[in-house]
Write an enzyme that holds these catalytic residues in place. Structure first.
Site, PDB file in Angstrom:
ATOM      1  N   GLY A  48      -8.325  14.601  11.966  1.00 29.83           N
ATOM      2  CA  GLY A  48      -7.423  13.918  12.898  1.00 29.83           C
ATOM      3  C   GLY A  48      -8.083  12.800  13.689  1.00 29.83           C
ATOM      4  N   ALA A  51     -10.132  14.586   7.481  1.00 33.84           N
ATOM      5  CA  ALA A  51      -9.096  15.599   7.728  1.00 33.84           C
ATOM      6  C   ALA A  51      -9.290  16.362   9.039  1.00 33.84           C
ATOM      7  CB  ALA A  51      -8.996  16.576   6.555  1.00 33.84           C
ATOM      8  N   TYR A  63      -8.721   0.799  -5.534  1.00 27.61           N
ATOM      9  CA  TYR A  63      -8.225   1.579  -4.399  1.00 27.61           C
ATOM     10  C   TYR A  63      -9.146   1.553  -3.176  1.00 27.61           C
ATOM     11  CZ  TYR A  63      -5.059   4.976  -2.364  1.00 27.61           C
ATOM     12  OH  TYR A  63      -4.112   5.578  -1.581  1.00 27.61           O
ATOM     13  N   GLY A  64      -8.569   1.374  -2.019  1.00 27.94           N
ATOM     14  CA  GLY A  64      -9.211   1.588  -0.712  1.00 27.94           C
ATOM     15  C   GLY A  64     -10.686   1.275  -0.647  1.00 27.94           C
ATOM     16  N   ASP A 103     -12.055   4.168  12.832  1.00 27.95           N
ATOM     17  CA  ASP A 103     -12.889   4.622  11.706  1.00 27.95           C
ATOM     18  C   ASP A 103     -14.375   4.283  11.830  1.00 27.95           C
ATOM     19  OD1 ASP A 103     -12.970   6.005   9.222  1.00 27.95           O
ATOM     20  OD2 ASP A 103     -13.055   4.119   8.131  1.00 27.95           O
ATOM     21  N   HIS A 138     -19.683   6.139  11.455  1.00 28.49           N
ATOM     22  CA  HIS A 138     -18.330   6.501  11.025  1.00 28.49           C
ATOM     23  C   HIS A 138     -17.615   7.116  12.233  1.00 28.49           C
ATOM     24  CE1 HIS A 138     -15.750   8.960   7.935  1.00 28.49           C
ATOM     25  NE2 HIS A 138     -15.152   7.851   8.294  1.00 28.49           N
ATOM     26  N   ARG A 196     -11.299   7.330  -2.858  1.00 28.61           N
ATOM     27  CA  ARG A 196     -12.705   6.996  -3.062  1.00 28.61           C
ATOM     28  C   ARG A 196     -13.288   7.931  -4.118  1.00 28.61           C
ATOM     29  NH1 ARG A 196     -15.632   8.651   0.423  1.00 28.61           N
ATOM     30  NH2 ARG A 196     -14.227   9.587   1.919  1.00 28.61           N
ATOM     31  N   ARG A 226      -1.551   5.828   1.657  1.00 27.12           N
ATOM     32  CA  ARG A 226      -2.114   5.097   2.805  1.00 27.12           C
ATOM     33  C   ARG A 226      -1.169   4.030   3.333  1.00 27.12           C
ATOM     34  NH1 ARG A 226      -7.596   6.424   4.467  1.00 27.12           N
ATOM     35  NH2 ARG A 226      -8.252   7.964   2.945  1.00 27.12           N
ATOM     36  N   LYS A 231     -16.090   0.767   3.801  1.00 25.79           N
ATOM     37  CA  LYS A 231     -17.131   1.793   3.659  1.00 25.79           C
ATOM     38  C   LYS A 231     -18.419   1.201   3.085  1.00 25.79           C
ATOM     39  CE  LYS A 231     -14.284   5.056   4.966  1.00 25.79           C
ATOM     40  NZ  LYS A 231     -14.402   5.637   6.323  1.00 25.79           N
TER      41      LYS A 231
END
Ligand code: OXD
Ligand code: MN
Length: 598
Positions: free
Chosen positions: A266, A264, A212-213, A288, A241, A72, A380, A221
C-alpha cells in the site's frame, strides 16, 4: 538529422543505433501536445489502443498488452558489472561483453518497419542539482506517451543538456516487421528473449523484448533505481525505493517523511492518505522513488525523480485511495483494465459492479456470472502527478524537501509491532536491512515464510546488496550533524491476532501512527525502551473513534521474546547470504538485539 540539439555525442550515439536497428525513420521527441496527440491518433488507428469516452475520462486511452508481457521480469533482469561479486547474491549477473554481444545480435535490424523515437527526459525537476538526464531510444509509441507522463520529457530537456552528458537508455520491443507485414496491437518478444540489462560501470541500460512498465519505461526502475543507486554510492547520496509525503499537524507545523515498503504493502495509498484524525493533513511528493542528498545545512533533502504515477489499478477505489482515483480522472493511460460498453474502464474493487458487455484485457466479453478476468491483477494507470488532488506545493522544488523521518515496513501478521523507532542511524539501517513480507506458498509461487526485501530494494539495487548496506552505514558516519539525520522507524499495518483478525484498520487510520512519528521528530512524544527499539507508550497512539479495545493496542505493540528469538535465527540466515560484504556495524546490531533479548 535533428534541429533539436547540437550535442555531437548524442547525435553520434543515435546514429550508431539507427545503423544497427535499421528503423524506417527516426523521430526526435519534442514533448509537445501536438506530437502527443499525433502519436495517440496513430495508435488508435492501428488498433493499439482505444480512446476512452471524453465525457467520462477526458484525454485518456486504454491499452491491452500481450499476455506474455504483463509485469516486470525479474528473472530476465541482469546487472552486468565487470566482476560478478559486484552484482552480489541478490541480482542476476551476466558478463558485460558477453551480454552486449548477445544483445547486439538481437538489436540488428530489430526496428525494421518501425519508427525509432528519441526521448530526452529528466529524472527530477529540470535543472535541479539532484536531477539526472537520460535519453531513451525506443521503437514503441506507447513508451513515448508513457514517458511524457512519468518524466519531464522533450525539447526543454535537450536545452538544459546542452553538450553535457546523459545516461544512454536503449530499448526495443524486439519485433521487426517484414515488408507489408501487419503489426499486432502489442508487439514484443517471447519471454526467454526479453532482456533488461544494466551496465553499472558505464551507466548504460539496454532493454530488449518487453513493452511493459519498468521493463520499457527506462527512467523508472532501471535509471532512477538500479543505475542511480550505483551513482549514489559513488557520489555520496541515496537513491531509494521510497514514497515521500508531507504531513502537517493541527498547529500548522509541517514535516516530510520518506518510506520504503515491499510490493503490495500500500505504498501509493500511504503516499496519498487522507488522515482520519482531525486537523492533520497529508500531501504527496512521490509514491515510488526518492533521491536524497545532504544540503549545505547538513539536512537530508529529497526529490521525487518522477513526474507521474505508474499505479496498480485493482483495489484502487474511492474508499481505499480517493486521491489516486482522482489523479486518473483525465490525461491517463490505462493498461490491461476492462473496457466498459460506455467507453469507461473497470477493475476489481473499483467500487461498482462490472457492467455486462465489458471487454476484458484479453479481449473476452464479460457477462454477469462469467469467469472472464476483466482486469489483469497488475493492470496499471499512468497518471500525471500534477493531476493528483493532494500533490504537495513543493513537489517540483529543485532543492527538494527536508526529510525528518524514514519509515520501513512489510506485511508481518505476527512478531513485528505496529510501530517502533530505531535508537540511532545504524540501528535504523539494520531495520531497513531486515524488512520483508510474509508470503504464503500459494500466493506467488515462492516458499512460504518471510521474503526478505532489504530496503524494498531487492529487485532494484544495481550492485552488491552488502555494499549497499555499507553505503547506508557510511551516510550516517559522514553526516556533518548527526542530530539532523532523519529518525528511522519500522511500521507494520498488517498485524493479526491469533484468530487471524486484522488488529489495525490501516488506510487513513495510518495517520494515527504518522502522528506519533511526527511528534517523535518534533520532540513532543515519549517512547519506551524495548529490546527491539523504542515503542510508543500504550496510550500514545490516538485511537479515538476506532472500534478497538485497549487490549488490541497492547497486542499491536507487544514484543514477544520467543517470536523475536525465532526472528533472530531468520535474520542470521538472511545476513549469511552477504558473507564478508555484511558491514560489521550490522553484525553488531544483530549481536545487540540478541543480547537485549537474552
Ligand atoms: C512498482 C514496483 O511497480 O515496485 O513500483 O514493482
Ligand atoms: Mn515500486
Amino acid at each position: 538529422m535533428t534541429t533539436l540539439t547540437k550535442n555531437q555525442k548524442l547525435i553520434n550515439w543515435v546514429n550508431e543505433w539507427a545503423t544497427i536497428c535499421q528503423p524506417d525513420s527516426v523521430h526526435w521527441c519534442d514533448g509537445s501536445e501536438e506530437e502527443n496527440d499525433r502519436l495517440f491518433d496513430i495508435m488508435v488507428k492501428a488498433g493499439a489502443c482505444v480512446k476512452l469516452n471524453d465525457k467520462k475520462r477526458p484525454n485518456s486511452y486504454a491499452f491491452n498488452s500481450d499476455p506474455s508481457d504483463v509485469a516486470r521480469v525479474e528473472n530476465r533482469t541482469f546487472i552486468c558489472s565487470e566482476k560478478e561479486e559486484d552484482a552480489g547474491p541478490t541480482n542476476n549477473w551476466a558478463d558485460p561483453a558477453e551480454m552486449k554481444k548477445t544483445l547486439l545480435e538481437k538489436y540488428k535490424g530489430c526496428m525494421k518497419g518501425r519508427t525509432m523515437y528519441i526521448i530526452p527526459f529528466s529524472m527530477g525537476p529540470l535543472g535541479s542539482n539532484i536531477a539526472k538526464i537520460g535519453i531513451e531510444i525506443t521503437d514503441s509509441a506507447y513508451v513515448v506517451t508513457n514517458m511524457r507522463i512519468m518524466t519531464r520529457m522533450g525539447k526543454a530537456v535537450l536545452d538544459v543538456l546542452g553538450d553535457g552528458d546523459f545516461i544512454p537508455c536503449m530499448h526495443s520491443v524486439g519485433a521487426p516487421l517484414a515488408a507489408g507485414q501487419k503489426d499486432v496491437a502489442w508487439p514484443c518478444a517471447p519471454i526467454e528473449q526479453k532482456y533488461i540489462t544494466h551496465f553499472p560501470e558505464t551507466k548504460e541500460i539496454w532493454s530488449f523484448g518487453s513493452g511493459y512498465g519498468g521493463n520499457a519505461l527506462l527512467g523508472k526502475k532501471c535509471l532512477a533505481l538500479r543505475i542511480a543507486s550505483v551513482a549514489a554510492k559513488e557520489e555520496g547520496w541515496l537513491a531509494e525505493h521510497m514514497l515521500i509525503l508531507g504531513i502537517t499537524n493541527p498547529q500548522g507545523v509541517k514535516k516530510y517523511v520518506a518510506a520504503a515498503f515491499p510490493s503490495a504493502c500500500g505504498k501509493t495509498n500511504l503516499a496519498m492518505l487522507i488522515p482520519t484524525i482531525p486537523g492533520w493533513k497529508v500531501e504527496t511528493i512521490g509514491d515510488d522513488i526518492a533521491w536524497m542528498k545532504f544540503g549545505k545545512d547538513g539536512q537530508l533533502y529529497a526529490i521525487n525523480p518522477e513526474a507521474g504515477f505508474f499505479g496498480v489499478a485493482p483495489y484502487t477505489s474511492e474508499h481505499t485511495n480517493p486521491n489516486a482515483m482522482h489523479s486518473c480522472d483525465k490525461d491517463t493511460i490505462y493498461t490491461n483494465v476492462g473496457l466498459t460498453p460506455d467507453g469507461d474502464i473497470w477493475w476489481d474493487e473499483i467500487g461498482w459492479d462490472c457492467p455486462d458487455g465489458t471487454i476484458g484485457w484479453k479481449g473476452e466479453k464479460y457477462t454477469k456470472g462469467s469467469d472472464v478476468q476483466v482486469a489483469h491483477p497488475n493492470a496499471r494507470f499512468t497518471a500525471k502527478a500534477e493531476n493528483c488532488p493532494c500533490i504537495d506545493p513543493k513537489w517540483e522544488d529543485p532543492a527538494g524537501v527536508p526529510i525528518s523521518a524514514i519509515l520501513f515496513g512489510g506485511r508481518r501478521p505476527s512478531t513485528v509491532p505496529l510501530v517502533y523507532q530505531a535508537r540511532d542511524w545504524n540501528h535504523g539501517t539494520f531495520m531497513g536491512s531486515i524488512i520483508g513480507s510474509e508470503v504464503t506458498a500459494a500466493a506467488i509461487g515462492l516458499a512460504a515464510g518471510v521474503r526478505r526485501d532489504p530496503f524494498a530494494m531487492l529487485p532494484f539495487c544495481g550492485y552488491n546488496m552488502g555494499d549497499y548496506f555499507g553505503h547506508w552505514i557510511k551516510i550516517g558516519e559522514t553526516a556533518t550533524d548527526k542530530n539532523k539525520l532523519p529518525k528511522i522507524f519500522n511500521v507494520n499495518w498488517f498485524r493479526k491476532d491469533e484468530s487471524g483478525r486484522w488488529l489495525w484498520p490501516g488506510f487513513g487510520d495510518n495517520s494515527r501512527v504518522l502522528a506519533w512519528v511526527f511528534d517523535r521528530c518534533n520532540g513532543t512524544a515519549d517512547a519506551v525502551e524495548s529490546p527491539i527499539g523504542l515503542l510508543p507508550k500504550e496510550d500514545a497512539i490516538n485511537i479515538e473513534g476506532l472500534k478497538m479495545s485497549a487490549n488490541d493496542m497492547k497486542e499491536l505493540l507487544k514484543v514477544d521474546k520467543k517470536l523475536w528469538e525465532a526472528e533472530v535465527a531468520l535474520i542470521e540466515e538472511h545476513f549469511a547470504r552477504f558473507g564478508n560484504k555484511l558491514p560489521k556495524a550490522l553484525a553488531n546490531e544483530l549481536a545487540t538485539l540478541k543480547a537485549k533479548l537474552a
